[in-house]
Scaffold this motif. Structure first.
Motif, PDB file in Angstrom:
ATOM      1  N   UNK A   6       6.801  -2.815   9.375  1.00 54.28           N
ATOM      2  CA  UNK A   6       7.762  -2.429   8.347  1.00 54.28           C
ATOM      3  C   UNK A   6       7.481  -3.101   7.008  1.00 54.28           C
ATOM      4  N   UNK A   7       6.684  -4.153   7.028  1.00 51.08           N
ATOM      5  CA  UNK A   7       6.386  -4.872   5.789  1.00 51.08           C
ATOM      6  C   UNK A   7       5.265  -4.171   5.032  1.00 51.08           C
ATOM      7  N   UNK A   8       5.260  -4.332   3.738  1.00 51.30           N
ATOM      8  CA  UNK A   8       4.173  -3.841   2.897  1.00 51.30           C
ATOM      9  C   UNK A   8       2.974  -4.756   3.127  1.00 51.30           C
ATOM     10  N   UNK A   9       1.773  -4.184   3.131  1.00 50.34           N
ATOM     11  CA  UNK A   9       0.558  -4.977   3.240  1.00 50.34           C
ATOM     12  C   UNK A   9      -0.238  -4.830   1.958  1.00 50.34           C
ATOM     13  N   UNK A  10      -0.653  -5.950   1.408  1.00 55.07           N
ATOM     14  CA  UNK A  10      -1.511  -5.944   0.231  1.00 55.07           C
ATOM     15  C   UNK A  10      -2.845  -6.562   0.645  1.00 55.07           C
ATOM     16  N   UNK A  11      -3.938  -5.824   0.437  1.00 56.22           N
ATOM     17  CA  UNK A  11      -5.265  -6.278   0.853  1.00 56.22           C
ATOM     18  C   UNK A  11      -6.074  -6.748  -0.345  1.00 56.22           C
ATOM     19  N   UNK A  22      -4.219 -13.419  -8.785  1.00 54.87           N
ATOM     20  CA  UNK A  22      -4.821 -12.352  -9.591  1.00 54.87           C
ATOM     21  C   UNK A  22      -4.419 -11.004  -9.005  1.00 54.87           C
ATOM     22  N   UNK A  23      -3.298 -10.478  -9.453  1.00 53.41           N
ATOM     23  CA  UNK A  23      -2.729  -9.259  -8.894  1.00 53.41           C
ATOM     24  C   UNK A  23      -3.666  -8.067  -8.853  1.00 53.41           C
ATOM     25  N   UNK A  24      -4.573  -7.960  -9.814  1.00 55.47           N
ATOM     26  CA  UNK A  24      -5.499  -6.821  -9.872  1.00 55.47           C
ATOM     27  C   UNK A  24      -6.511  -6.842  -8.726  1.00 55.47           C
ATOM     28  N   UNK A  25      -6.680  -7.982  -8.064  1.00 51.10           N
ATOM     29  CA  UNK A  25      -7.635  -8.068  -6.953  1.00 51.10           C
ATOM     30  C   UNK A  25      -7.011  -7.675  -5.616  1.00 51.10           C
ATOM     31  N   UNK A  26      -5.730  -7.360  -5.641  1.00 51.73           N
ATOM     32  CA  UNK A  26      -5.010  -6.953  -4.438  1.00 51.73           C
ATOM     33  C   UNK A  26      -4.715  -5.446  -4.495  1.00 51.73           C
ATOM     34  N   UNK A  27      -4.698  -4.791  -3.345  1.00 54.21           N
ATOM     35  CA  UNK A  27      -4.427  -3.342  -3.308  1.00 54.21           C
ATOM     36  C   UNK A  27      -3.018  -3.007  -3.767  1.00 54.21           C
ATOM     37  N   UNK A  28      -2.054  -3.885  -3.505  1.00 50.79           N
ATOM     38  CA  UNK A  28      -0.658  -3.648  -3.899  1.00 50.79           C
ATOM     39  C   UNK A  28      -0.108  -4.818  -4.705  1.00 50.79           C
ATOM     40  N   UNK A  29      -0.963  -5.493  -5.468  1.00 51.46           N
ATOM     41  CA  UNK A  29      -0.531  -6.643  -6.247  1.00 51.46           C
ATOM     42  C   UNK A  29      -0.449  -7.896  -5.392  1.00 51.46           C
ATOM     43  N   UNK A  30      -0.255  -9.027  -6.044  1.00 51.12           N
ATOM     44  CA  UNK A  30      -0.140 -10.304  -5.337  1.00 51.12           C
ATOM     45  C   UNK A  30       0.980 -10.218  -4.303  1.00 51.12           C
ATOM     46  N   UNK A  33       7.406 -11.940  -1.323  1.00 49.12           N
ATOM     47  CA  UNK A  33       8.161 -12.305  -0.125  1.00 49.12           C
ATOM     48  C   UNK A  33       8.113 -11.169   0.890  1.00 49.12           C
ATOM     49  N   UNK A  34       7.745 -11.499   2.121  1.00 53.40           N
ATOM     50  CA  UNK A  34       7.710 -10.527   3.203  1.00 53.40           C
ATOM     51  C   UNK A  34       6.492  -9.627   3.230  1.00 53.40           C
ATOM     52  N   UNK A  35       5.636  -9.665   2.200  1.00 59.34           N
ATOM     53  CA  UNK A  35       4.442  -8.825   2.150  1.00 59.34           C
ATOM     54  C   UNK A  35       3.331  -9.445   2.992  1.00 59.34           C
ATOM     55  N   UNK A  36       2.678  -8.633   3.825  1.00 61.51           N
ATOM     56  CA  UNK A  36       1.540  -9.099   4.595  1.00 61.51           C
ATOM     57  C   UNK A  36       0.340  -9.244   3.663  1.00 61.51           C
TER      58      UNK A  36
END
Length: 157
Positions: A6-11, A22-30, A33-36
């Motif tokens: 159920x959590x958002x995942x940022x790769x 560096x938010x631009x290096x992540x698929x869904x930003x840095x 809370x609760x983000x994988x």
């Protein structure tokens, strides 16, 4: 072990070294809370966590392909996650680094690609079990590693 569905995942987007925030290096930003947080790009790269946050991310999942290593350097306090796994990777917990884990954490490798947790003056607080397999290595050069419940148990696969 799977990330919370159920959590958002940022790769981490590619096998390029950089800073955790560096938010631009992540698929869904840095991860918030609760983000994988997922590191699965194939290659050798290092990510530095140097700016503390005051929230708990979801699962921490670090995987890589044979012969490659992802290195996560924890250089400050406030790195808290809810379980996950580390596979063909190194986590350095450096002076001032404080890591807190709140759920099952697996440290695995099934080939000569060693998985390592290296204590270099920081602190690792584990509120759950760390499951491990062959080729998992913990080195405590300085600092402390402790558990508030069970700690290490083998994973047989």
């Amino acid at each position: 072990l799977k990330a919370n569905a159920q959590a958002v995942t940022s790769a981490w987007s590619s096998a390029v070294s950089g800073s955790w925030d560096e938010g631009a290096k992540w698929s869904s930003g840095t991860p918030l809370a609760g983000t994988n947080a997922l590191f699965n790009a194939s290659g050798n790269y290092t990510v530095d966590y140097t700016n503390p946050v005051n929230y708990k991310i979801g699962a921490l999942i670090i995987t890589n392909t044979t012969g490659n290593t992802t290195t996560l350097n924890i250089n400050t306090n406030g790195f808290t996650f809810i379980g996950g796994k580390i596979y063909r990777a190194t986590m350095n917990i450096n002076p001032g680094g404080v890591v807190t884990n709140a759920a099952q954490f697996e440290a695995m490798a099934n080939d000569s690609s060693t998985t390592k947790v290296i204590m270099n003056g920081g602190r690792f607080v584990n509120a759950a079990n760390i499951g491990y397999s062959s080729y998992f290595n913990v080195t405590i050069n300085s600092g402390e590693m402790y558990a508030t419940s069970s700690f290490f148990s083998p994973i047989l696969r």
